[in-house]
Scaffold this motif. Sequence first.
Motif, PDB file in Angstrom:
ATOM      1  N   GLY A 194     101.522  33.996  84.854  1.00  0.00           N
ATOM      2  CA  GLY A 194     102.043  34.829  83.785  1.00  0.00           C
ATOM      3  C   GLY A 194     101.236  34.562  82.521  1.00  0.00           C
ATOM      4  O   GLY A 194     100.184  33.927  82.552  1.00  0.00           O
TER       5      GLY A 194
ATOM      6  N   ASN B 293     103.156  30.679  92.272  1.00  0.00           N
ATOM      7  CA  ASN B 293     103.406  31.502  91.090  1.00  0.00           C
ATOM      8  C   ASN B 293     103.761  30.595  89.926  1.00  0.00           C
ATOM      9  O   ASN B 293     104.688  29.795  90.024  1.00  0.00           O
ATOM     10  CB  ASN B 293     104.580  32.452  91.327  1.00  0.00           C
TER      11      ASN B 293
ATOM     12  N   LEU C  64     104.757  31.310  86.147  1.00  0.00           N
ATOM     13  CA  LEU C  64     105.072  32.467  85.325  1.00  0.00           C
ATOM     14  C   LEU C  64     104.978  32.172  83.826  1.00  0.00           C
ATOM     15  O   LEU C  64     104.540  31.105  83.421  1.00  0.00           O
ATOM     16  CB  LEU C  64     106.438  33.005  85.731  1.00  0.00           C
ATOM     17  N   ASP C  65     105.396  33.111  83.020  1.00  0.00           N
ATOM     18  CA  ASP C  65     105.200  33.083  81.570  1.00  0.00           C
ATOM     19  C   ASP C  65     105.689  31.805  80.900  1.00  0.00           C
ATOM     20  O   ASP C  65     106.764  31.308  81.215  1.00  0.00           O
ATOM     21  CB  ASP C  65     105.929  34.257  80.917  1.00  0.00           C
TER      22      ASP C  65
ATOM     23  N   THR D  71     109.846  31.370  84.399  1.00  0.00           N
ATOM     24  CA  THR D  71     109.559  31.422  82.972  1.00  0.00           C
ATOM     25  C   THR D  71     110.040  30.166  82.256  1.00  0.00           C
ATOM     26  O   THR D  71     111.133  29.674  82.516  1.00  0.00           O
ATOM     27  CB  THR D  71     110.222  32.666  82.361  1.00  0.00           C
TER      28      THR D  71
ATOM     29  N   SER E  11     112.927  26.906  87.554  1.00  0.00           N
ATOM     30  CA  SER E  11     112.855  27.779  86.387  1.00  0.00           C
ATOM     31  C   SER E  11     113.471  27.081  85.183  1.00  0.00           C
ATOM     32  O   SER E  11     114.517  26.439  85.298  1.00  0.00           O
ATOM     33  CB  SER E  11     113.592  29.087  86.650  1.00  0.00           C
TER      34      SER E  11
END
Length: 145
Positions: A52, A90, A92-93, A111, A128
Amino acid sequence: DFEGICEMWVNTEVLSSIYRLLGARVGRRVQMDAFHAVEHDLLTIEDYTVFGSEVLFCCDSRAPWTPQASAQSGGQPLGYEPIRCGKASNVLDHCTLLPGATVAERAVLGTCTLAPHRAYFPPLAIHSGSSRGRSLHLRDHSAPK
C-alpha cells in the motif's frame, strides 16, 4: 525530488527497477507504491507482493525503538538487520516494518500495522493495526483435514 519521480511510476515495473538499482532485491510482478527506506540493500521482496502507500522500512537496529535488543547485547550497537517480505504477501497502507521483520508467504499486514523488531508473521496469517507496540493478530490459517 526522488519521491516525485517515483510517484509517476506507482504500481509499474519501472518503480520495481528503480528500487532494484538502489540495491533492494525485488521479485517479479510486485505492486508497490513509493515506500520509505534508507537501507535498500537490506530489503528482500519476493514475487507477487503487494504494498500500500506510505510503507516504512527501518533496518537500523541501533535506533531507539529496539531497546530490549540493545540491552541484550550489553548496550553495544547492533548494526543493521534485513527485512523480508515473502511471496504473495501484502503490506498495506501506513505499515512500519522494524529491523529483522519477516512477512511470510501470503501473510497480510493490514493498514497501520507495526511489525516489531525481529517479528515473524507466519504464512497466511492476518494482522492489522497495533496496540502497545505489537500488531493485532486477527487470524491464522487453519488447513482443513
